[in-house]
Scaffold this motif. Structure first.
Motif, PDB file in Angstrom:
ATOM      1  N   LEU A   5     -36.817 -69.237  14.953  1.00  0.00           N
ATOM      2  CA  LEU A   5     -36.956 -68.206  15.972  1.00  0.00           C
ATOM      3  C   LEU A   5     -37.546 -68.826  17.221  1.00  0.00           C
ATOM      4  O   LEU A   5     -38.493 -69.599  17.158  1.00  0.00           O
ATOM      5  CB  LEU A   5     -37.852 -67.079  15.465  1.00  0.00           C
ATOM      6  N   ASN A   6     -36.972 -68.468  18.356  1.00  0.00           N
ATOM      7  CA  ASN A   6     -37.317 -69.104  19.611  1.00  0.00           C
ATOM      8  C   ASN A   6     -38.219 -68.221  20.456  1.00  0.00           C
ATOM      9  O   ASN A   6     -37.965 -67.984  21.617  1.00  0.00           O
ATOM     10  CB  ASN A   6     -36.030 -69.438  20.370  1.00  0.00           C
ATOM     11  N   ASP A 107     -47.191 -66.066   8.022  1.00  0.00           N
ATOM     12  CA  ASP A 107     -46.380 -65.955   6.809  1.00  0.00           C
ATOM     13  C   ASP A 107     -44.923 -66.331   7.037  1.00  0.00           C
ATOM     14  O   ASP A 107     -44.081 -66.158   6.160  1.00  0.00           O
ATOM     15  CB  ASP A 107     -46.479 -64.541   6.240  1.00  0.00           C
ATOM     16  N   GLY A 108     -44.589 -66.818   8.240  1.00  0.00           N
ATOM     17  CA  GLY A 108     -43.223 -67.226   8.536  1.00  0.00           C
ATOM     18  C   GLY A 108     -42.323 -66.124   9.036  1.00  0.00           C
ATOM     19  O   GLY A 108     -41.175 -66.371   9.390  1.00  0.00           O
ATOM     20  N   GLY A 207     -43.590 -54.095   9.475  1.00  0.00           N
ATOM     21  CA  GLY A 207     -43.386 -54.388  10.894  1.00  0.00           C
ATOM     22  C   GLY A 207     -42.971 -55.806  11.174  1.00  0.00           C
ATOM     23  O   GLY A 207     -43.444 -56.427  12.130  1.00  0.00           O
ATOM     24  N   ARG A 208     -42.059 -56.355  10.382  1.00  0.00           N
ATOM     25  CA  ARG A 208     -41.714 -57.759  10.529  1.00  0.00           C
ATOM     26  C   ARG A 208     -40.237 -58.003  10.233  1.00  0.00           C
ATOM     27  O   ARG A 208     -39.568 -57.157   9.640  1.00  0.00           O
ATOM     28  CB  ARG A 208     -42.562 -58.615   9.590  1.00  0.00           C
ATOM     29  N   TYR A 209     -39.739 -59.161  10.654  1.00  0.00           N
ATOM     30  CA  TYR A 209     -38.352 -59.537  10.398  1.00  0.00           C
ATOM     31  C   TYR A 209     -38.270 -61.061  10.355  1.00  0.00           C
ATOM     32  O   TYR A 209     -39.164 -61.776  10.825  1.00  0.00           O
ATOM     33  CB  TYR A 209     -37.408 -58.988  11.471  1.00  0.00           C
ATOM     34  N   VAL A 210     -37.186 -61.559   9.788  1.00  0.00           N
ATOM     35  CA  VAL A 210     -36.925 -62.984   9.801  1.00  0.00           C
ATOM     36  C   VAL A 210     -35.419 -63.190   9.837  1.00  0.00           C
ATOM     37  O   VAL A 210     -34.657 -62.427   9.229  1.00  0.00           O
ATOM     38  CB  VAL A 210     -37.558 -63.689   8.585  1.00  0.00           C
ATOM     39  N   ILE A 211     -34.981 -64.188  10.570  1.00  0.00           N
ATOM     40  CA  ILE A 211     -33.569 -64.564  10.639  1.00  0.00           C
ATOM     41  C   ILE A 211     -33.472 -66.016  10.211  1.00  0.00           C
ATOM     42  O   ILE A 211     -34.105 -66.891  10.796  1.00  0.00           O
ATOM     43  CB  ILE A 211     -33.004 -64.364  12.054  1.00  0.00           C
ATOM     44  N   ALA A 215     -39.543 -69.420   8.069  1.00  0.00           N
ATOM     45  CA  ALA A 215     -40.028 -70.531   8.881  1.00  0.00           C
ATOM     46  C   ALA A 215     -41.342 -71.053   8.317  1.00  0.00           C
ATOM     47  O   ALA A 215     -42.074 -70.325   7.653  1.00  0.00           O
ATOM     48  CB  ALA A 215     -40.221 -70.077  10.321  1.00  0.00           C
ATOM     49  N   PRO A 216     -41.687 -72.317   8.570  1.00  0.00           N
ATOM     50  CA  PRO A 216     -42.997 -72.816   8.149  1.00  0.00           C
ATOM     51  C   PRO A 216     -44.091 -72.104   8.932  1.00  0.00           C
ATOM     52  O   PRO A 216     -43.837 -71.546   9.998  1.00  0.00           O
ATOM     53  CB  PRO A 216     -42.930 -74.306   8.517  1.00  0.00           C
ATOM     54  N   PRO A 217     -45.290 -72.068   8.387  1.00  0.00           N
ATOM     55  CA  PRO A 217     -46.382 -71.428   9.129  1.00  0.00           C
ATOM     56  C   PRO A 217     -46.500 -72.021  10.527  1.00  0.00           C
ATOM     57  O   PRO A 217     -46.385 -73.238  10.702  1.00  0.00           O
ATOM     58  CB  PRO A 217     -47.619 -71.759   8.278  1.00  0.00           C
ATOM     59  N   PRO A 218     -46.674 -71.187  11.542  1.00  0.00           N
ATOM     60  CA  PRO A 218     -46.762 -71.694  12.912  1.00  0.00           C
ATOM     61  C   PRO A 218     -48.006 -72.545  13.105  1.00  0.00           C
ATOM     62  O   PRO A 218     -49.008 -72.385  12.414  1.00  0.00           O
ATOM     63  CB  PRO A 218     -46.815 -70.419  13.764  1.00  0.00           C
TER      64      PRO A 218
END
Length: 548
Positions: A5-6, A107-108, A207-211, A215-218
């Motif tokens: 995610l950018n 949590d990615g 309240g979250r999403y992932v595409i 992802a690794p923890p920021p």
């Protein structure tokens, strides 16, 4: 392949007395279905229960399937989330449960801070639409239970794509991108293969999403901000005994000088021992190599306009690729040294051409029906006049010169210690607005280039053409004539001419050519242009300009 995610979402933490995750006050719900409506001010505000990682509240709207706008907020609207209101839908019983997850969450999933969500009412459908398919149609998401929706999308060509989740087929209901705020900015994701199939997951209650893959923890950066207040101390516009210098930016919600701003200190002293340098640390979390976060320094001194340093552009920083301390360079307040300020009171004259000019509302200026134009800017005693109206701007009305023409002038005594960089704007009464020369933030920028006589005339401006002068430069060496070499340059206070006989030799300062002293020259598009005739017999072959 993993997608990334950018987007960046971040929050202040360490060394902030009132950082968002540690706010002392409770969190409240505000919205159009809350009694009283849109209130987070005690008494009467509606608090949420729980904490510290999740807060919730049950809502009874009494209308099955109704949409309502809601927000989570700290007391007295110090901060609120999301930036746009969230559109919540009630269930078959006319009720729902709202959740708020304050602070950062590694949590990615996205967004990575201050999430808002609500219980799945069981009467919704979801889709994803975006640039990956030309915004042409929704890819439906399938319910897998507990408010989680999932599917996969196939992206033909590798790249970065904007997207939104929405009620399939319509734009006038739920639609969000970067967070759960309705009608907000697009989210984005990046693929690396052509084609590439990536999973999409939307978790409504959390309240979250992932595409793509999780992802690794920021990364976590301890960002150290530092500002040298020497000039403000010299000018008397910062009093360390009573004033507070802060950092306000996207990372902490632009609080200005409010309680959640990052307060800087000079105790203990900066490593060099310079007690004029104020610094502080904020914990900022974001994706590796993510783009910078805008910010500015602020000051509680009442003479600091709007509290912010006077520079046209925000500052920004970029996160490190790995977790660690991110030491930003020490900068001057407003990027200005003592030579960026007038050394004497200077009468500055502005002139303006109004012939055939129109306001941004396309109202043509007519001197027979319109009053003379006004000027507003940072050069005024208390800087910009915040309210553009005929009463507050009356002292700054311009005068026809010559009489009966469409050219106007205005003179103002700019006091000693004012920035030589002058930012200003014109306006006239077009019956719609007074701040009407150009859109907000589009100003004229010019420099008081010569103060040796105590007076300076700006070049003639044209209404609606926002001119921006260079700081200095335009050094030109002419052909020797009669034993002299003509030299001209665009100078200003703090800028002087240097000469040398060879490029490898020592450079000689010519302090008399500084804009605080030099008065020989002529006007140009970019203001007063200094000039001199240099004796050809001096042996000097090279010249340059230097800013002190």
């Amino acid at each position: 392949m993993k997608t990334q995610l950018n987007k960046i979402a971040c929050i202040a933490g360490l060394a902030i007395a009132a950082a968002l995750p540690a706010l002392a006050q409770p969190y409240y719900i505000a919205g159009d279905n809350i009694t009283p409506n849109w209130t987070t001010i005690e008494p009467g505000a509606t608090p949420m229960s729980g904490g510290p990682t999740v807060y919730s509240i049950s809502l009874a709207t009494a209308t099955a399937g109704a949409y309502h706008q809601v927000k989570a907020a700290a007391s007295n609207w110090v901060s609120s989330w999301p930036n746009n209101n969230m559109l919540l839908k009630s269930d078959a019983n006319g009720s729902n449960t709202f959740y708020f997850f304050p602070g950062t969450i590694a949590d990615g999933w996205y967004p990575i801070a201050n999430r808002v969500g609500y219980a799945d009412p069981g009467n919704m459908s979801w889709g994803i639409i975006g640039a990956f398919n030309g915004w042409s149609t929704d890819v439906p998401l399938n319910s897998i239970g507990n408010g989680v929706y999932s599917n996969s999308i196939t992206v033909a060509t590798a790249g970065t794509y904007g997207f939104k989740f929405r009620t399939p087929g319509v734009w006038n209901e739920v639609r969000f991108g970067v967070d759960f705020g309705n009608d907000n900015s697009d989210g984005s994701f990046t693929t690396t293969n052509s084609p590439q199939t990536v999973p999409v997951r939307l978790d409504l209650p959390n309240g979250r999403y992932v595409i793509g893959d999780l992802a690794p923890p920021p990364v976590t950066n301890q960002v150290v901000f530092a500002v040298d207040m020497s000039v403000e101390l010299y000018r008397g516009t910062f009093d360390p005994a009573t004033d507070r210098v802060c950092v306000s930016g996207a990372f902490n919600g632009w609080p200005g000088t409010g309680p959640t701003a990052l307060t800087l200190t000079n105790v203990p002293t900066w490593p060099t021992g310079n007690t004029n340098i104020y610094y502080g640390t904020a914990t900022v979390i974001g994706a590796p190599s993510s783009f910078g976060s805008d910010y500015k320094f602020t000051d509680t001194n009442p003479n600091t306009p709007f509290g912010y340093e006077s520079r046209s552009q925000n500052r920004s920083f970029s996160l490190l690729a790995t977790s660690g301390t991110n030491q930003l360079p020490v900068v001057y307040w407003s990027d200005a040294t003592t030579n960026d300020y007038t050394a004497v009171d200077t009468l500055v004259t502005f002139s303006l051409n109004m012939a055939g000019r129109s306001s941004v509302s396309n109202v043509l200026f007519d001197p027979s029906i319109h009053s003379p134009p006004f000027i507003n800017g940072n050069f005024l005693t208390n800087s910009w006049v915040g309210t553009w109206n005929p009463i507050t701007l009356a002292p700054y009305a311009m005068t026809e010169s010559p009489s009966g023409s469409t050219n106007y002038v205005f003179s103002y005594m700019v006091p000693k210690g004012h920035l030589v960089r002058v930012q200003y704007k014109y306006g006239f009464d077009d019956s719609l607005s007074f701040d009407n020369e150009a859109p907000s933030g589009q100003d004229h920028v010019r420099y008081i280039r010569s103060t040796g006589t105590g007076a300076y005339s700006m070049p003639n401006d044209t209404f609606g053409i926002q001119y921006n002068e260079p700081s200095f430069g335009e050094l030109a060496i002419g052909t020797p004539t009669g034993g002299n070499t003509p030299i001209s340059w665009l100078g200003r206070p703090g800028v002087k001419l240097q000469s040398a006989s060879t490029l490898t030799g020592a450079w000689t300062d010519h302090n008399q050519t500084d804009g605080t002293n030099w008065t020989i020259g002529a006007s140009s598009t970019n203001g007063f242009k200094s000039s001199t005739n240099w004796p050809s017999s001096s042996g000097t072959r090279f010249f340059r300009l230097i800013k002190q």
